[in-house]
Enzyme design. Structure first.
Site, short mmCIF file in Angstrom:
data_model
loop_
_atom_site.label_atom_id
_atom_site.label_comp_id
_atom_site.label_asym_id
_atom_site.label_seq_id
_atom_site.Cartn_x
_atom_site.Cartn_y
_atom_site.Cartn_z
N SER A 201 -0.97 -31.69 135.23
CA SER A 201 -2.11 -31.64 134.33
C SER A 201 -2.24 -32.93 133.52
O SER A 201 -2.30 -34.00 134.10
CB SER A 201 -1.99 -30.40 133.45
OG SER A 201 -3.25 -30.01 133.02
N HIS A 343 -4.03 -22.97 137.67
CA HIS A 343 -3.51 -24.22 137.10
C HIS A 343 -2.03 -24.03 136.73
O HIS A 343 -1.71 -23.28 135.80
CB HIS A 343 -4.36 -24.51 135.86
CG HIS A 343 -4.14 -25.83 135.24
ND1 HIS A 343 -4.54 -27.00 135.85
CD2 HIS A 343 -3.58 -26.19 134.06
CE1 HIS A 343 -4.24 -28.02 135.06
NE2 HIS A 343 -3.66 -27.54 133.97
#
Ligand code: GCU
Length: 362
Positions: A201, A343
């Site tokens: 990320s 995610h």
């Protein structure tokens, strides 16, 4: 199909170049991205030394005695000022020079939800891991840690007073990643020719920038990095520059804000990916991560491939379409995979990366 989509989205192609021209072409791409997005990188330290602490209590219960786990403090001097930060060196026991990861993580814990330490050790890798906020906090405060050392006082509590191209926090975390690599060069158990940098990320964006800046990394791994990482920006799904520069302006330089109007962009993220050539770039995407946009991640791998091809190497080896869930494209010097789920930096992702590296060791 993908080239057509890139064209429709207004993405500038990587123009053909001669292999002898690559160093200067690469520099040009990097200079644009640094000046307009991440900020001018911090200079190399005036000096760096490493203080190895005694074996850490965290090592043996979790790793069954298969690795040693030491806390190390990096003592640096930058611009005449001292800055120190800790990291952990987890290294398989036994003789050998181990391929290794530099891993900037969201916690200092070993193991951690994103950090299956024992499995990584069992695969024959060492890891140098750090908690990113030990370098500087993840917020607008530029008065602490490394930010406090390199940011002029008047801008420390008001980031808009920084020089327009002064580095953001991503560039600072990237600088710290490079210091972990400096440490590796001093440790004979670590194989400098097989160094990987990995992050998830915002720290995937950081890993990509680190690999772009430091060619000692053979493998550069951006997991779910998305916007301002490995995803093509123009006309992407999910997050845009207007979002990221409003919520996280401190990750970037001040110049980046103006690209909230994306029609002004003279660059895109495939140029950053291209700067990794001819080394190895690994992009991990998750189908449920629409904010990052898996399709735009694949598109930047496709567009950047040209750089590898011009250097006589394979870039992305994949069908000319978007990936289906569960597909992996590990054949070229760019690896892309699309995993099921959200995610996250999962064990599945780590295994894709470790399998790829094992097949591509120097
Ligand atoms: C936010 C941000 C993303 C970033 C993510 C993360 O969602 O918008 O760009 O990648 O945080 O770091 O977890």
């Amino acid at each position: 199909m993908l080239h057509k989509i890139l064209k429709e989205r207004g993405i500038k192609e990587i123009l053909p170049f001669l292999p002898t021209e690559w160093a200067s072409v690469r520099r040009k791409y990097l200079d644009i991205l640094l000046a307009e997005e991440y900020g001018t990188p911090l200079p190399a330290p005036d000096s760096v030394t490493f203080e190895e602490m005694p074996f850490d209590y965290r090592s043996f219960p979790s790793l069954a005695g298969k690795a040693t786990c030491r806390k190390v403090i990096a003592h640096t001097v930058i611009g005449g000022k001292e800055f120190s930060f800790p990291f952990m060196a987890t290294i398989p026991v036994g003789e050998g020079k181990f391929p290794f990861f530099v891993f900037n993580n969201f916690s200092p814990n070993i193991p951690d939800k994103y950090f299956p330490t024992e499995e990584i050790i069992d695969n024959g890798f060492a890891v140098l891991s750090m908690f990113y906020q030990d370098v500087t906090t993840d917020d607008r405060d530029f008065s602490n840690g490394l930010a406090g050392i390199v940011t002029p006082e008047e801008a420390q509590s008001d980031l808009t007073l920084r020089a327009p191209n002064a580095p953001g926090k991503i560039a600072m975390w990237a600088w710290a990643n490079m210091r972990l690599l400096d440490y590796a060069a001093t440790n004979p158990s670590l194989d400098m020719s097989n160094a990987a940098v990995i992050g998830h990320s915002r720290l995937g964006k950081t890993a990509l920038l680190t690999g772009a800046l430091d060619e000692r990394f053979r493998f550069v791994i951006a997991n779910n990095a998305g916007c301002s990482g490995d995803a093509i920006t123009r006309k992407k799904q999910g997050e845009h520059i207007k979002d990221i520069s409003r919520m996280f302006p401190f990750w970037f330089c001040e110049n980046y804000k103006k690209y909230a109007d994306e029609s002004l962009l003279t660059f895109d993220q495939h140029m950053l990916v291209a700067t990794i050539a001819p080394r190895h770039f690994l992009s991990g995407a998750a189908v449920g991560d629409g904010w990052a946009d898996p399709e735009s991640q694949l598109l930047s791998c496709r567009a950047a491939s040209v750089a590898w091809e011009q250097l006589g190497k394979k870039g992305l080896v994949a069908p000319d379409r978007y990936a289906e869930v569960g597909e992996q494209f590990p054949e070229g010097n760019i690896s892309y995979h699309l995993r099921d789920g959200l995610h996250y930096l999962s064990r599945y992702d780590w295994n894709v990366y470790m399998n790829y590296i094992k097949k591509n060791l120097a």
